[in-house]
Design an enzyme around this catalytic site. Structure first.
Site, PDB file in Angstrom:
ATOM      1  CE  LYS A 197     -12.109   2.189   0.987  1.00 47.09           C
ATOM      2  NZ  LYS A 197     -11.495   3.211   1.846  1.00 47.09           N
ATOM      3  CD  GLU A 235      -3.300   0.337   2.045  1.00 46.10           C
ATOM      4  OE1 GLU A 235      -4.367  -0.248   1.782  1.00 46.10           O
ATOM      5  OE2 GLU A 235      -3.027   0.748   3.185  1.00 46.10           O
ATOM      6  CG  HIS A 285       6.731 -29.864   0.540  1.00 45.51           C
ATOM      7  ND1 HIS A 285       7.203 -31.139   0.328  1.00 45.51           N
ATOM      8  CD2 HIS A 285       7.516 -29.332   1.506  1.00 45.51           C
ATOM      9  CE1 HIS A 285       8.213 -31.371   1.147  1.00 45.51           C
ATOM     10  NE2 HIS A 285       8.429 -30.291   1.872  1.00 45.51           N
TER      11      HIS A 285
HETATM   12  O1  PA5 Z   1      -3.163   1.844   5.719  1.00 44.09           O
HETATM   13  C1  PA5 Z   1      -4.276   2.312   5.575  1.00 44.09           C
HETATM   14  O2  PA5 Z   1      -4.491   3.525   5.710  1.00 44.09           O
HETATM   15  C2  PA5 Z   1      -5.463   1.430   5.265  1.00 44.09           C
HETATM   16  O3  PA5 Z   1      -5.093   0.110   5.103  1.00 44.09           O
HETATM   17  C3  PA5 Z   1      -6.493   1.517   6.389  1.00 44.09           C
HETATM   18  O4  PA5 Z   1      -5.896   1.107   7.578  1.00 44.09           O
HETATM   19  C4  PA5 Z   1      -7.722   0.665   6.102  1.00 44.09           C
HETATM   20  O5  PA5 Z   1      -8.256   1.009   4.876  1.00 44.09           O
HETATM   21  C5  PA5 Z   1      -8.765   0.847   7.200  1.00 44.09           C
HETATM   22  O6  PA5 Z   1      -9.124   2.200   7.311  1.00 44.09           O
HETATM   23  P1  PA5 Z   1      -9.878   2.764   8.568  1.00 44.09           P
HETATM   24  O7  PA5 Z   1      -9.000   2.618   9.752  1.00 44.09           O
HETATM   25  O8  PA5 Z   1     -10.134   4.201   8.234  1.00 44.09           O
HETATM   26  O9  PA5 Z   1     -11.152   1.975   8.728  1.00 44.09           O
END
Ligand code: PA5
Length: 443
Positions: free
Chosen positions: A427, A292, A313
């Site tokens: 989303k 990410e 394996h």
């Molecule tokens: O690293 C990030 O920002 C994302 O992976 C969020 O943690 C994830 O989308 C969850 O978001 P939130 O804490 O707003 O529910």
């Protein structure tokens, strides 16, 4: 400070030379200065740099007090969250806990079963979970920085209803804990209206860098792990990391330099491999942190993971002889917490007497060395990250080690490692399909 981490880079030289790594030093020094001074990309999200160092004692006291009360109060603790609001806690609990923690008795575990929800939208998963907790004493911790993420919001609605049916509204308020933004979001509003005990996620810390905030610290403490030690380890790496950009000492930057050079040379897929199941969720946390943070603007290593020797394996074949776009990083424990030796056998029916008296760690180490050699010969350069053990201090250092390494890799790639614009695309489509108000026309 005694570092709990060391790197072995000897199996890289066929692709990346020491001279190439050293040549990156001046650039890394400059990027380090930018990072420390908040002059680089994404500078609004640098809270993680000094998170452990700046966590006030009063917050740790509050977290520990709350965790102790929860441990007394319930025998199932459900953490509701996704992505960065879920993986860090799960990784830490698996890293340090009993492998079969949820199967042993409450007495043996010494606290509630640690369960997770809201990290998917599966009906079967959540229905099974609700069955599982029906006759147990339950507490919930809903965790969302934005307070609007659909997956945890759905899970929380479902579980809150069950808890309220079981205990009534007033008692439920003693069993529901919220971790969210200090000011905004639907969850913050709901928590204020209901009067739930709330912990804050700092504004300048993004989800995947938040394991050392209450996002991770509350569940980790509920599971019985010493969060002061965890923060202590992270603090040690935080101060080492900010004190020097030198690649001999700052191993986060050495790892970042190697990853960057691998990527430049067409090794665009990094496999993080472990030889211990307790590291399984740490691999998942690392995949989220790297993927990410770095996968942007058409750039970035693809982070994959394998658990050896299990996957030798299965995916072992691909790694040995498949597309040569990969390099491998072994995440190794220097010693196990418990030792098992292979017993002698009178008839040696299974032919294992040549290993009699040897420990499983000894055999596992040879499996690692044999694998590293084989993969290198097959065209997969590799490096090893050696971690001392499975203590909270070791893990604290390791978390801070990876966070700084990923930030530096992002800066070397010239992208912002602290945002995640790509996550919004699915989303938007999903909301349009669901006819969420405001998204009817695919806005
Ligand atoms: O690293 C990030 O920002 C994302 O992976 C969020 O943690 C994830 O989308 C969850 O978001 P939130 O804490 O707003 O529910």
């Amino acid at each position: 400070m005694t570092p709990c981490i060391r790197l072995d880079t000897r199996n890289l030289t066929s692709v990346v030379s020491d001279a190439e790594i050293s040549a990156l030093q001046p650039r890394i020094r400059k990027l380090h200065e930018d990072l420390e001074a908040g002059k680089g990309k994404g500078a609004d999200y640098l809270g993680w740099l000094r998170l452990a160092t700046q966590t006030p004692d009063s917050l740790v006291d509050d977290l520990e007090r709350t965790a102790a009360a929860i441990r007394n109060q319930c025998d199932a603790f459900v953490c509701i969250g996704i992505g960065g609001s879920y993986l860090g806690a799960r990784a830490a609990i698996a890293f340090m806990g009993n492998t079969f923690a949820d199967q042993v008795s409450r007495e043996e575990r010494g606290g509630p079963a640690m369960l997770f929800a809201g990290q998917n939208i599966s009906s079967d998963y959540h229905a099974d979970l609700m069955d599982l907790i029906r006759d147990r004493d339950v507490c919930l911790n809903v965790i969302s920085k934005s307070g609007t993420t659909t997956e945890p919001a759905i899970a929380f609605r479902l579980l809150k209803e069950k808890v309220e049916q079981k205990y009534g509204k007033t008692e439920s308020r003693r069993r529901i804990f919220v971790t969210t933004d200090q000011h905004k979001g639907a969850l913050k509003k709901l928590a204020d209206n209901e009067g739930y005990k709330t912990f804050v996620i700092p504004d300048d810390v993004g989800g995947r860098y938040s394991v050392l905030t209450p996002v991770g610290l509350l569940p980790i403490s509920v599971s019985g792990i010493d969060i002061r030690e965890l923060l202590g380890g992270a603090k040690e790496w935080e101060s080492l990391g900010s004190r020097t950009a030198g690649l001999e000492e700052n191993l986060s930057y050495l790892y970042a330099a190697i990853r960057y050079l691998m990527y430049q040379k067409g090794k665009s897929l990094e496999i993080l491999a472990s030889f211990h199941p307790s590291l399984g969720y740490l691999l998942e946390w690392w995949k989220q942190l790297t993927g990410e943070s770095e996968g942007k603007e058409g750039k970035g290593l693809f982070p994959a993971s394998v658990q050896f020797t299990t996957d030798l394996h299965s995916l072992g074949q691909w790694i040995q002889e498949g597309n040569r776009i990969v390099f491998e990083t072994f995440l190794l424990m220097e010693s196990s917490r418990r030792q098992l030796n292979i017993p002698p056998s009178e008839d040696d029916g299974d032919g294992l007497n040549y290993l009699a008296g040897k420990s499983l760690d000894f055999v596992n180490d040879k499996a690692y060395k044999g694998t590293a050699m084989a993969h290198l010969e097959g065209g997969v350069p590799n490096l090893s990250i050696h971690v001392k053990g499975r203590t909270p201090r070791d893990l604290g250092q390791l978390i801070a080690f990876f966070e700084r390494a990923v930030a530096m890799t992002g800066y070397l790639l010239e992208i912002n490692p602290f945002d995640q614009p790509g996550v919004e695309f699915y989303k938007k489509n999903m909301f349009t399909l669901l006819k969420k108000p405001g998204f009817e026309k695919g806005k």
